[in-house]
Scaffold this motif. Structure first.
Motif, PDB file in Angstrom:
ATOM      1  N   ASP A  51       8.422   9.039   0.291  1.00 31.95           N
ATOM      2  CA  ASP A  51       8.227   8.103  -0.471  1.00 31.95           C
ATOM      3  C   ASP A  51       9.233   6.898  -0.287  1.00 31.95           C
ATOM      4  O   ASP A  51      10.151   7.169   0.383  1.00 31.95           O
ATOM      5  CB  ASP A  51       8.319   8.306  -2.048  1.00 31.95           C
ATOM      6  N   GLU A 101       4.027   2.280   7.099  1.00 30.37           N
ATOM      7  CA  GLU A 101       2.501   3.271   7.228  1.00 30.37           C
ATOM      8  C   GLU A 101       2.509   4.431   6.202  1.00 30.37           C
ATOM      9  O   GLU A 101       3.796   4.549   5.609  1.00 30.37           O
ATOM     10  CB  GLU A 101       2.432   3.465   8.685  1.00 30.37           C
ATOM     11  N   ASP A 102       1.672   5.066   6.302  1.00 34.24           N
ATOM     12  CA  ASP A 102       1.693   6.384   5.384  1.00 34.24           C
ATOM     13  C   ASP A 102       2.543   7.159   5.806  1.00 34.24           C
ATOM     14  O   ASP A 102       2.427   7.944   6.831  1.00 34.24           O
ATOM     15  CB  ASP A 102       0.213   6.742   5.234  1.00 34.24           C
ATOM     16  N   GLU A 109       0.763  -1.277   0.019  1.00 33.02           N
ATOM     17  CA  GLU A 109      -0.005   0.083   0.112  1.00 33.02           C
ATOM     18  C   GLU A 109       0.726   1.113   0.103  1.00 33.02           C
ATOM     19  O   GLU A 109       0.326   2.197  -0.689  1.00 33.02           O
ATOM     20  CB  GLU A 109      -0.916  -0.016   1.502  1.00 33.02           C
ATOM     21  N   HIS A 110       2.003   1.337   0.585  1.00 32.65           N
ATOM     22  CA  HIS A 110       2.806   2.435   0.900  1.00 32.65           C
ATOM     23  C   HIS A 110       4.142   2.334   0.090  1.00 32.65           C
ATOM     24  O   HIS A 110       4.969   3.442   0.656  1.00 32.65           O
ATOM     25  CB  HIS A 110       2.759   2.852   2.249  1.00 32.65           C
TER      26      HIS A 110
END
Length: 743
Positions: A244, A228-229, A125-126
């Protein structure tokens, strides 16, 4: 010259480093009777050794990618742009995503590997995985666009301390400092062990010194536990704030490998013999990162994949001829050159390491030399005489030997029909068309089909037929169906039924069956979605594949759209981009880029049913489809069909003409479709040709289109509500004014 009849299918899955060599090898030294097919998810395959240089800004996208469409065109291989998702070994088929499988006699797999993102919570996801490398290239270009005006802190983390992670961290640091001028760039590399484990201690010392000198933070022996984000969580409790994350961890195998039933190693990669053949299937080979040789374990590095190309090509030839295979032993000591992103590199082998700008120049020379072998057309023509020579008898099984025995005596009358057994099997595999009010058709075969026309509706009929211009029979079937249905949609009719006329080259019976099945499957995918039943047709043998349809549609006669009906004040709307003619003329010469071909095919495979419905809802006054006569030819037909042909004229905006990527560039190189000179005869209808002679888009007016869009005249007030491009206006024609006026 008559091509040699096809007897065997050699299929390559993936455009990896070894496979591009096989393509060139079989192109320079063909095996008559063998059809070589490359199945690739990506039309442009990256050379892994140059990707860090691409990230650092030393290479353009094209400089470090091999265009598989052009390489296939130069070498005579068939290219199928699709994603493999499995293997049916019982039926010898490669399973593909969203389309029918492709059969093989021998199969080679070179699809690379991916980082183990599933093993790192939150990575999917990240984070941006570095593999597949083809996706990294596009993502990196998009990332640069996003950060070039970045202000404040720009924090990047790279996870993975192997050669790939080290090179990527150095390349990212160099590029971002050059492009994100307003940002405070910081790059961190984390790894659960030491960097460059398995390489010389001298190399690790040099890289650590470079990291320190460049201000890149290096965290060794610290595993990443979760993403995590905006945060990287480390096992020592530290939380890295990031903008990023790039993951370059240990490679993992594709999930579909496990479903093949082939022997795999402990990490899930194909287990192969030193001959590069699977340890569990004599018809399947695997190379590159997706395979492991148990007796010669080596790191998953591009240097080994490149070296596997020549022995793979030789052993594929031997396998096709039933000859013993030759083992290949890769070198145990190898040179590794790591770019540092700033025009320097570190070379290491065994226990030594050296650094300098000259090392980068050396690496750059090696990489560019390798790329030239596969990115530049051959200096001379391929050996067509060898390609068309009689096949080696060793290729033929009993059924193929019968084909070879009578190939010179196949008659052109009813004997040119495809055999009943082949046709029966193909129709059985296709299955029945969705329901329609066809009384007699494929579901109830007879000497002819019978159609009941509902009361109050008229039957619309049209026919189109052309030889193949692409190697992928499924895609060709889709294009042929869209092209044939274009006339029905242009009249506002609902497609009802179609008769097919299919031609396939003489080949071994099972190859003919597969070609016919693939073509008709592609066509059926379009026909079925359009509510058009395939109710019959004719199939025959010929020198090359061809396909066409006689199509029927239903429409209330009073509501049928016509070419005539242009009204002063109308806006002309075009629903698809132009340029298919020049792009595929260039493709036949091997000079069109693969991404141009892919975009053109995507447009040609797109039905015009939704566009037609939108035009009808908008109150369209006149409509036609743009095909072989080009935009000017079909627009002239609309003008002539309006009244006596002297009531209206059209202002046409050259700047507004939508062009497929590559079309204008190819025109500038002097390329054009062979039909374009015929279409140029309509130039006398146009005012402004001399004035616009240097306009880059002028040739688009005469470029013949296949499966082109709809050209419609709609009221001005609704023109901008329709999905399409407004390219002109209709005016009342005054004395002395040409049919078409360029503005």
């Amino acid at each position: 010259m008559q091509a040699a009849p096809l007897l065997k299918d050699l299929v390559l899955v993936g455009g990896g480093h070894a496979h591009v060599h096989v393509l060139k090898s079989f192109g320079m030294k063909p095996m008559p009777g063998v059809r070589l097919t490359l199945i690739g998810r990506d039309i442009e395959t990256p050379y892994s050794g140059m990707i860090p240089g691409f990230v650092a800004g030393h290479y353009s996208f094209d400089e470090c990618h091999i265009d598989l469409a052009r390489l296939s065109a130069w070498t005579g291989a068939r290219l199928i742009h699709a994603e493999a998702i499995g293997i049916d070994r019982d039926n010898r088929q490669v399973l593909l995503k969203d389309r029918p499988p492709v059969t093989y006699d021998f199969l080679s797999i070179d699809v690379g590997s991916s980082p183990s993102v599933d093993a790192l919570p939150g990575a999917a996801e990240h984070a941006t995985p570095v593999k597949p490398i083809a996706e990294l290239g596009r993502r990196w270009l998009a990332f640069l666009e996003r950060v070039k005006d970045w202000q404040g802190s720009l924090r990047i983390a790279v996870i993975g301390g192997g050669a790939g992670g080290v090179e990527l961290a150095l390349a990212i640091d160099h590029r971002l400092r050059a492009i994100a001028h307003k940002a405070e760039v910081s790059v961190t590399l984390t790894t659960k062990g030491e960097i460059l484990s398995g390489q010389a201690a001298a190399a690790r010392r040099k890289i650590r010194a470079i990291f320190q000198r460049r201000g890149i933070r290096l965290l060794e022996n610290v595993a990443t536990t979760r993403l995590e984000d905006g945060t990287v969580l480390l096992e020592n409790g530290e939380r890295l704030a990031v903008d990023d994350v790039f993951v370059v961890t240990e490679a993992s195998a594709a999930k579909w490998f496990a479903g093949t039933g082939l022997p795999l190693d402990l990490r899930g990669f194909f287990a192969v013999e030193p001959t590069l053949r699977s340890t569990g299937d004599e018809r399947i080979f695997a190379v590159g990162d997706c395979a492991s040789v148990a007796t010669h374990p080596r790191p998953k590095a591009g240097v080994f994949a490149v070296r596997q190309g020549p022995p793979l090509a030789e052993n594929l030839r031997r396998a096709l001829l039933g000859q013993p295979l030759q083992p290949f032993t890769p070198q145990s000591r190898y040179l590794s050159i790591l770019g540092t992103g700033d025009g320097h590199a570190v070379a290491t082998r065994s226990g030594w390491a050296i650094e300098g700008a000259w090392v980068w120049r050396w690496k750059d020379h090696i990489d560019r030399k390798w790329m030239r072998m596969y990115c530049e057309p051959p200096a001379g023509p391929m050996d067509m005489a060898a390609r068309n020579a009689p096949p080696d008898p060793a290729l033929a099984d009993a059924e193929a030997k019968r084909l070879l025995a009578d190939i010179g005596m196949r008659c052109g009358g009813c004997g040119a029909k495809v055999g009943a057994n082949v046709l029966t099997r193909v129709l059985g595999r296709l299955g029945p068309s969705p329901g329609s009010n066809v009384t007699i058709g494929l579901d109830a075969p007879d000497d002819a089909a019978m159609i009941e026309v509902p009361a109050g509706q008229a039957l619309v009929q049209s026919v189109d037929f052309f030889r193949t211009f692409i190697d992928d029979p499924f895609a060709f079937g889709e294009v042929a169906a869209v092209h044939a249905l274009g006339d029905v949609w242009a009249m506002g009719a609902r497609p009802h039924s179609a008769l097919a006329l299919a031609v396939v080259p003489a080949a071994a019976e099972r190859l003919m069956e597969e070609d016919l099945f693939q073509m008709l499957s592609g066509a059926r995918s379009v026909l079925d979605r359009s509510g058009c039943a395939l109710i019959g047709g004719h199939s025959g043998e010929g020198p090359e594949a061809a396909l066409g349809f006689s199509v029927n549609g239903l429409v209330v006669a009073a509501k049928a759209l016509r070419k005539g009906g242009l009204r002063p004040g109308d806006r002309l709307v075009l629903t698809k981009k132009l340029g298919t003619g020049v792009i595929f003329a260039a493709a036949m010469r091997g000079v069109a880029r693969g991404r141009w071909i892919a975009e053109a095919l995507a447009a040609m495979r797109t039905p015009s049913d939704k566009a037609a419905a939108a035009l009808i809802a908008a109150g369209v006054h006149a409509c036609t489809d743009v095909t072989g006569f080009g935009l000017t030819g079909h627009l002239a037909e609309m003008i002539r069909a309006t009244g006596r042909g002297d009531e209206v004229s059209v202002d046409l905006h050259l700047d507004a003409l939508p062009a497929l990527d590559g079309a204008v560039e190819l025109f500038a190189q002097g390329l054009a479709s062979s039909l374009q000179p015929e279409n140029l005869r309509a130039r006398h209808l146009i005012d402004g040709m001399d004035r616009m002679a240097g306009h880059a888009k002028l040739p688009l007016l005469f470029d013949p289109q296949t499966a082109g869009g709809l050209l419609a005249a709609v009221p001005a007030e609704v023109a901008n509500t329709i999905e399409g491009v407004v390219i002109g206006e209709v005016h009342a024609r005054t004395e002395g004014r040409s049919f078409i006026h360029l503005v």
